[in-house]
Design a protein around this motif. Structure first.
Motif, PDB file in Angstrom:
ATOM      1  N   PHE A 175       8.106   2.722  -8.972  1.00 55.85           N
ATOM      2  CA  PHE A 175       6.735   2.497  -9.425  1.00 55.85           C
ATOM      3  C   PHE A 175       6.118   3.730 -10.076  1.00 55.85           C
ATOM      4  O   PHE A 175       4.923   3.718 -10.373  1.00 55.85           O
ATOM      5  CB  PHE A 175       5.860   2.043  -8.251  1.00 55.85           C
ATOM      6  N   ARG A 176       6.874   4.782 -10.266  1.00 51.91           N
ATOM      7  CA  ARG A 176       6.319   5.980 -10.892  1.00 51.91           C
ATOM      8  C   ARG A 176       5.856   5.653 -12.315  1.00 51.91           C
ATOM      9  O   ARG A 176       6.594   5.070 -13.106  1.00 51.91           O
ATOM     10  CB  ARG A 176       7.350   7.093 -10.938  1.00 51.91           C
ATOM     11  N   GLY A 177       4.621   6.059 -12.592  1.00 53.04           N
ATOM     12  CA  GLY A 177       4.084   5.831 -13.928  1.00 53.04           C
ATOM     13  C   GLY A 177       3.539   4.438 -14.157  1.00 53.04           C
ATOM     14  O   GLY A 177       3.028   4.151 -15.246  1.00 53.04           O
ATOM     15  N   LYS A 178       3.627   3.567 -13.155  1.00 48.41           N
ATOM     16  CA  LYS A 178       3.143   2.198 -13.317  1.00 48.41           C
ATOM     17  C   LYS A 178       1.698   2.094 -12.847  1.00 48.41           C
ATOM     18  O   LYS A 178       1.260   2.802 -11.946  1.00 48.41           O
ATOM     19  CB  LYS A 178       4.018   1.218 -12.544  1.00 48.41           C
TER      20      LYS A 178
ATOM     21  N   ALA B 289       0.818  -1.214   0.000  1.00 47.10           N
ATOM     22  CA  ALA B 289       0.000   0.000   0.000  1.00 47.10           C
ATOM     23  C   ALA B 289       0.851   1.263   0.000  1.00 47.10           C
ATOM     24  O   ALA B 289       0.582   2.205  -0.749  1.00 47.10           O
ATOM     25  CB  ALA B 289      -0.948  -0.013   1.196  1.00 47.10           C
ATOM     26  N   ILE B 290       1.881   1.307   0.839  1.00 42.53           N
ATOM     27  CA  ILE B 290       2.676   2.533   0.955  1.00 42.53           C
ATOM     28  C   ILE B 290       3.657   2.695  -0.198  1.00 42.53           C
ATOM     29  O   ILE B 290       4.283   3.749  -0.342  1.00 42.53           O
ATOM     30  CB  ILE B 290       3.444   2.577   2.291  1.00 42.53           C
ATOM     31  N   SER B 291       3.786   1.653  -1.028  1.00 43.80           N
ATOM     32  CA  SER B 291       4.684   1.751  -2.179  1.00 43.80           C
ATOM     33  C   SER B 291       3.969   2.204  -3.441  1.00 43.80           C
ATOM     34  O   SER B 291       4.610   2.447  -4.465  1.00 43.80           O
ATOM     35  CB  SER B 291       5.337   0.389  -2.444  1.00 43.80           C
ATOM     36  N   LEU B 292       2.641   2.322  -3.383  1.00 44.19           N
ATOM     37  CA  LEU B 292       1.877   2.720  -4.567  1.00 44.19           C
ATOM     38  C   LEU B 292       2.177   4.168  -4.933  1.00 44.19           C
ATOM     39  O   LEU B 292       2.264   5.038  -4.050  1.00 44.19           O
ATOM     40  CB  LEU B 292       0.379   2.558  -4.301  1.00 44.19           C
ATOM     41  N   PRO B 293       2.327   4.467  -6.223  1.00 39.45           N
ATOM     42  CA  PRO B 293       2.519   5.860  -6.650  1.00 39.45           C
ATOM     43  C   PRO B 293       1.208   6.641  -6.564  1.00 39.45           C
ATOM     44  O   PRO B 293       0.130   6.064  -6.437  1.00 39.45           O
ATOM     45  CB  PRO B 293       2.988   5.707  -8.099  1.00 39.45           C
ATOM     46  N   ASN B 294       1.334   7.953  -6.593  1.00 45.69           N
ATOM     47  CA  ASN B 294       0.179   8.865  -6.618  1.00 45.69           C
ATOM     48  C   ASN B 294      -0.657   8.811  -5.333  1.00 45.69           C
ATOM     49  O   ASN B 294      -1.842   9.140  -5.345  1.00 45.69           O
ATOM     50  CB  ASN B 294      -0.726   8.569  -7.826  1.00 45.69           C
TER      51      ASN B 294
ATOM     52  N   GLU C 151      -7.007  -4.520 -14.063  1.00 46.67           N
ATOM     53  CA  GLU C 151      -6.476  -3.522 -14.998  1.00 46.67           C
ATOM     54  C   GLU C 151      -7.191  -2.190 -14.846  1.00 46.67           C
ATOM     55  O   GLU C 151      -6.629  -1.138 -15.138  1.00 46.67           O
ATOM     56  CB  GLU C 151      -6.636  -4.030 -16.438  1.00 46.67           C
ATOM     57  N   MET C 152      -8.442  -2.249 -14.391  1.00 46.66           N
ATOM     58  CA  MET C 152      -9.257  -1.052 -14.297  1.00 46.66           C
ATOM     59  C   MET C 152      -9.140  -0.353 -12.939  1.00 46.66           C
ATOM     60  O   MET C 152      -9.678   0.741 -12.768  1.00 46.66           O
ATOM     61  CB  MET C 152     -10.739  -1.415 -14.545  1.00 46.66           C
ATOM     62  N   ILE C 153      -8.456  -0.974 -11.991  1.00 51.52           N
ATOM     63  CA  ILE C 153      -8.339  -0.400 -10.645  1.00 51.52           C
ATOM     64  C   ILE C 153      -7.208   0.616 -10.602  1.00 51.52           C
ATOM     65  O   ILE C 153      -6.069   0.321 -10.980  1.00 51.52           O
ATOM     66  CB  ILE C 153      -8.105  -1.508  -9.601  1.00 51.52           C
ATOM     67  N   SER C 154      -7.527   1.816 -10.142  1.00 52.05           N
ATOM     68  CA  SER C 154      -6.503   2.850 -10.019  1.00 52.05           C
ATOM     69  C   SER C 154      -5.660   2.620  -8.778  1.00 52.05           C
ATOM     70  O   SER C 154      -5.982   1.775  -7.925  1.00 52.05           O
ATOM     71  CB  SER C 154      -7.160   4.230  -9.964  1.00 52.05           C
ATOM     72  N   GLU C 155      -4.578   3.424  -8.639  1.00 54.75           N
ATOM     73  CA  GLU C 155      -3.718   3.291  -7.467  1.00 54.75           C
ATOM     74  C   GLU C 155      -4.466   3.636  -6.182  1.00 54.75           C
ATOM     75  O   GLU C 155      -4.319   2.960  -5.155  1.00 54.75           O
ATOM     76  CB  GLU C 155      -2.483   4.195  -7.607  1.00 54.75           C
ATOM     77  N   LYS C 156      -5.307   4.672  -6.234  1.00 51.88           N
ATOM     78  CA  LYS C 156      -6.061   5.064  -5.038  1.00 51.88           C
ATOM     79  C   LYS C 156      -7.088   3.999  -4.666  1.00 51.88           C
ATOM     80  O   LYS C 156      -7.306   3.723  -3.484  1.00 51.88           O
ATOM     81  CB  LYS C 156      -6.745   6.416  -5.276  1.00 51.88           C
ATOM     82  N   GLU C 157      -7.722   3.405  -5.685  1.00 51.43           N
ATOM     83  CA  GLU C 157      -8.690   2.346  -5.407  1.00 51.43           C
ATOM     84  C   GLU C 157      -8.001   1.116  -4.813  1.00 51.43           C
ATOM     85  O   GLU C 157      -8.540   0.470  -3.904  1.00 51.43           O
ATOM     86  CB  GLU C 157      -9.434   1.971  -6.682  1.00 51.43           C
ATOM     87  N   LEU C 158      -6.813   0.794  -5.318  1.00 52.68           N
ATOM     88  CA  LEU C 158      -6.067  -0.327  -4.766  1.00 52.68           C
ATOM     89  C   LEU C 158      -5.633  -0.035  -3.330  1.00 52.68           C
ATOM     90  O   LEU C 158      -5.662  -0.924  -2.469  1.00 52.68           O
ATOM     91  CB  LEU C 158      -4.841  -0.637  -5.638  1.00 52.68           C
ATOM     92  N   PHE C 159      -5.267   1.217  -3.066  1.00 50.65           N
ATOM     93  CA  PHE C 159      -4.879   1.603  -1.695  1.00 50.65           C
ATOM     94  C   PHE C 159      -6.049   1.403  -0.739  1.00 50.65           C
ATOM     95  O   PHE C 159      -5.879   0.886   0.372  1.00 50.65           O
ATOM     96  CB  PHE C 159      -4.426   3.068  -1.686  1.00 50.65           C
ATOM     97  N   VAL C 160      -7.250   1.814  -1.166  1.00 48.65           N
ATOM     98  CA  VAL C 160      -8.439   1.626  -0.334  1.00 48.65           C
ATOM     99  C   VAL C 160      -8.729   0.148  -0.135  1.00 48.65           C
ATOM    100  O   VAL C 160      -9.073  -0.302   0.977  1.00 48.65           O
ATOM    101  CB  VAL C 160      -9.650   2.336  -0.973  1.00 48.65           C
ATOM    102  N   LEU C 161      -8.580  -0.658  -1.198  1.00 43.99           N
ATOM    103  CA  LEU C 161      -8.809  -2.091  -1.098  1.00 43.99           C
ATOM    104  C   LEU C 161      -7.852  -2.744  -0.106  1.00 43.99           C
ATOM    105  O   LEU C 161      -8.272  -3.541   0.756  1.00 43.99           O
ATOM    106  CB  LEU C 161      -8.647  -2.742  -2.480  1.00 43.99           C
ATOM    107  N   LEU C 162      -6.577  -2.396  -0.224  1.00 48.10           N
ATOM    108  CA  LEU C 162      -5.581  -2.964   0.687  1.00 48.10           C
ATOM    109  C   LEU C 162      -5.836  -2.528   2.128  1.00 48.10           C
ATOM    110  O   LEU C 162      -5.712  -3.325   3.069  1.00 48.10           O
ATOM    111  CB  LEU C 162      -4.178  -2.534   0.246  1.00 48.10           C
ATOM    112  N   SER C 163      -6.203  -1.254   2.300  1.00 44.74           N
ATOM    113  CA  SER C 163      -6.493  -0.745   3.652  1.00 44.74           C
ATOM    114  C   SER C 163      -7.687  -1.476   4.257  1.00 44.74           C
ATOM    115  O   SER C 163      -7.693  -1.795   5.460  1.00 44.74           O
ATOM    116  CB  SER C 163      -6.768   0.759   3.598  1.00 44.74           C
ATOM    117  N   SER C 164      -8.713  -1.753   3.444  1.00 41.74           N
ATOM    118  CA  SER C 164      -9.890  -2.470   3.934  1.00 41.74           C
ATOM    119  C   SER C 164      -9.530  -3.894   4.349  1.00 41.74           C
ATOM    120  O   SER C 164     -10.025  -4.402   5.371  1.00 41.74           O
ATOM    121  CB  SER C 164     -10.974  -2.502   2.856  1.00 41.74           C
ATOM    122  N   MET C 165      -8.684  -4.546   3.576  1.00 44.90           N
ATOM    123  CA  MET C 165      -8.240  -5.899   3.934  1.00 44.90           C
ATOM    124  C   MET C 165      -7.481  -5.881   5.264  1.00 44.90           C
ATOM    125  O   MET C 165      -7.653  -6.763   6.110  1.00 44.90           O
ATOM    126  CB  MET C 165      -7.363  -6.479   2.824  1.00 44.90           C
ATOM    127  N   ILE C 166      -6.644  -4.858   5.449  1.00 41.42           N
ATOM    128  CA  ILE C 166      -5.889  -4.733   6.697  1.00 41.42           C
ATOM    129  C   ILE C 166      -6.837  -4.563   7.879  1.00 41.42           C
ATOM    130  O   ILE C 166      -6.685  -5.205   8.930  1.00 41.42           O
ATOM    131  CB  ILE C 166      -4.914  -3.540   6.610  1.00 41.42           C
TER     132      ILE C 166
END
Length: 558
Positions: A406-409, A331-336, A467-482
């Motif tokens: 991970f910039r731009g990924k 989660a903390i390694s995600l860009p943006n 493929e359709m999940i943005s970095e912010k959406e993935l961050f929220v998903l990971l945070s919810s799992m935690i």
């Protein structure tokens, strides 16, 4: 005195003395003899002065270490005073009517320091030529009496073997001091000299010899009390233990009759055990606000998958904290993602892991889980304290994955990168490590395997949708799992609190119940939120293990 003076005297008088004849004038012969005798006295005086000067020089040389010995004694005495003062403040702070020995306790270290501070009474070779020397020695005896009195409460905090060893050690020191004092009295080193203590109203005459006898009696009296206490403490502990267990049975019976909420029941449970532990102490007779929502524990169900291929030769178990650390690292390694958002997550996970590790210590207490707990603590230290994930790189991933990498990924690329690098590390360790070391779970293998399975599971569960999940959406998903994993872990907090209240060791019971009371106070809001959640119908013994939760939730869905 100059030796040339006596030589000069002999050079002049000797010729006169040799030439004096019996027939010479009596007055002349008498005067020459007097001069000759004078020269002899000058010579003797010169020799005496030389001996005195030499003795003084030797005495000065041998007295040089005395200053350092005095400093050594003073430092040891100050350490004892500081420890006793800390116990005094601790007693006042906790509103004790007695002073528990928390810092100044009887053990091998304290006996050594006390022996150093008692150097003056123990030393038979030191002279005591004046009042100050004898007063200093008497002051050391008074200090010893004070220390023995302060050490009394600490006897009850030891097991029987340690108690015997420490009391014997102190008894040897006290007896040595008493014998030395008697030797000094019998040889008149401590004599009948007296000194005056004058005040505005009184003039007190103090006799050193009488004072020494008084202190010897006090030392022996305190020693007898200490030995008597040491003999009775084991049986007293047994009596207290019997009463404590009887009180526990009454408490459990009353607990069953309560119809209030779980939090209220736990409050009463902790309160009653706290009173029992406090009054039965041997020395006397010792995340909520950061977790805002939960999804019915979906994170526990979805953090791992059987569809992910195992890449270790030995099956590794999961602990509560392990997937939390792995998910946080991603989660903390995600860009943006803003630095403030990352900092808040790190802070919340830091506070939550303190409770998670406590649950693991009580519930997951086998050697296998202990190795995992140590590994996650070490990795979390790298993540949090060194900030290597955010600023540069993280140790176990060598120099490959940093935040800048991970910039731009896209989200899927970040997950793929974690999964591939973690897989490489696990395979590399498999090739270079024998099975025995694999069982002991080196920390890099533990986290790398967890990271591999977590990343691959997320990729598998979401398939092409990832493929359709943005970095912010993935961050929220990971945070919810935690959050889900932490909440599932926290369902074991009542069990932890009750276990702390039922500490079997009577020496540790008061402090253990105090920890339980503090833990209950800090987690009360979490426990209230857990009451409104529908928990899975699992056996209580299985609820302490995340793998059991994962298996149960998977089977429930199937």
């Amino acid at each position: 005195m100059d030796s040339h003076l006596s030589d000069f005297c002999y050079n002049i008088v000797n010729p006169l003395y040799d030439t004096s004849k019996p027939g010479n004038s009596p007055n002349l012969t008498t005067k020459v003899s007097d001069l000759y005798n004078f020269c002899i006295e000058v010579s003797n005086l010169n020799n005496s002065y030389y001996v005195l000067a030499t003795s003084s020089e030797v005495a000065n040389t041998y007295s040089k270490p005395v200053v350092w010995i005095g400093i050594y004694i003073a430092v040891a005495s100050v350490l004892c005073i500081i420890a006793m003062g800390a116990d005094l403040l601790h007693g006042f702070r906790n509103k004790k009517m007695w002073f528990p020995s928390k810092y100044f306790t009887l053990n091998a270290a304290s006996i050594t320091v006390i022996a150093v501070s008692m150097k003056l009474p123990v030393d038979l070779s030191g002279s005591m030529p004046n009042y100050l020397d004898q007063a200093t020695k008497m002051g050391s005896l008074a200090f010893m009496c004070t220390m023995m009195a302060n050490l009394m409460p600490s006897l009850a905090s030891m097991d029987n073997t340690t108690l015997l060893a420490n009391v014997v050690g102190l008894a040897i020191l006290v007896i040595t001091i008493v014998v030395n004092i008697f030797i000094e009295i019998s040889t008149c080193v401590i004599d009948h000299s007296s000194f005056h203590l004058s005040t505005s109203k009184y003039n007190i005459l103090v006799n050193f010899k009488i004072l020494a006898y008084i202190y010897v009696v006090m030392l022996l009296w305190l020693l007898m009390i200490m030995i008597s206490s040491a003999i009775t403490i084991p049986s007293s502990k047994q009596i207290l233990e019997f009463k404590y267990q009887a009180a526990i049975k009454r408490t459990l019976q009353d607990q069953d009759n309560l119809t209030s909420s779980m939090v209220e029941k736990l409050r009463q449970y902790v309160r009653r055990h706290w009173v029992m532990a406090e009054s039965g102490s041997p020395q006397f007779v010792m995340a909520s606000n950061q977790l805002s929502s939960t999804t019915g524990f979906k994170g526990v169900e979805n953090f791992d998958s059987d569809q992910v291929e195992a890449i270790t030769s030995v099956k590794l178990v999961n602990s509560w904290s392990l997937p939390v650390v792995a998910l946080t690292c991603i989660a903390i390694s995600l860009p943006n993602i803003s630095k403030n958002t990352v900092d808040i997550l790190l802070k919340n996970i830091h506070e939550s892991l303190a409770y998670t590790h406590l649950v693991e210590e009580i519930v997951n207490n086998t050697c296998e889980y202990e190795n995992i707990r140590k590994a996650t603590k070490a990795i979390w230290h790298e993540v949090e304290e060194k900030c290597v994930w955010l600023e540069n790189t993280i140790g176990w991933l060598e120099n490959t994955i940093g935040k800048g990498a991970f910039r731009g990924k896209k989200s899927v690329e970040v997950l793929e990168c974690f999964a591939k690098k973690a897989e490489e590390i696990v395979i590399s360790i498999n090739k270079t490590t024998n099975e025995e070391v694999m069982v002991n779970n080196p920390k890099h293998l533990i986290l790398a395997n967890s990271m591999y399975r977590v990343a691959r599971t997320i990729l598998f569960n979401y398939g092409t949708d990832i493929e359709m999940i943005s970095e912010k959406e993935l961050f929220v998903l990971l945070s919810s799992m935690i959050v889900d994993i932490l909440y599932a872990c926290f369902t074991n907090l009542p069990r932890v609190i009750e276990t702390k209240c039922r500490e079997s060791s009577i020496e540790k019971r008061e402090s253990s119940v105090k920890v339980a009371a503090k833990l209950f106070g800090r987690t009360k809001e979490i426990l209230k939120r857990l009451e409104v959640l529908e928990l899975p119908s699992m056996h209580p013994d299985k609820m302490g293990f995340i793998d059991e939760w994962h298996l149960h939730l998977k089977q429930s869905v199937a």
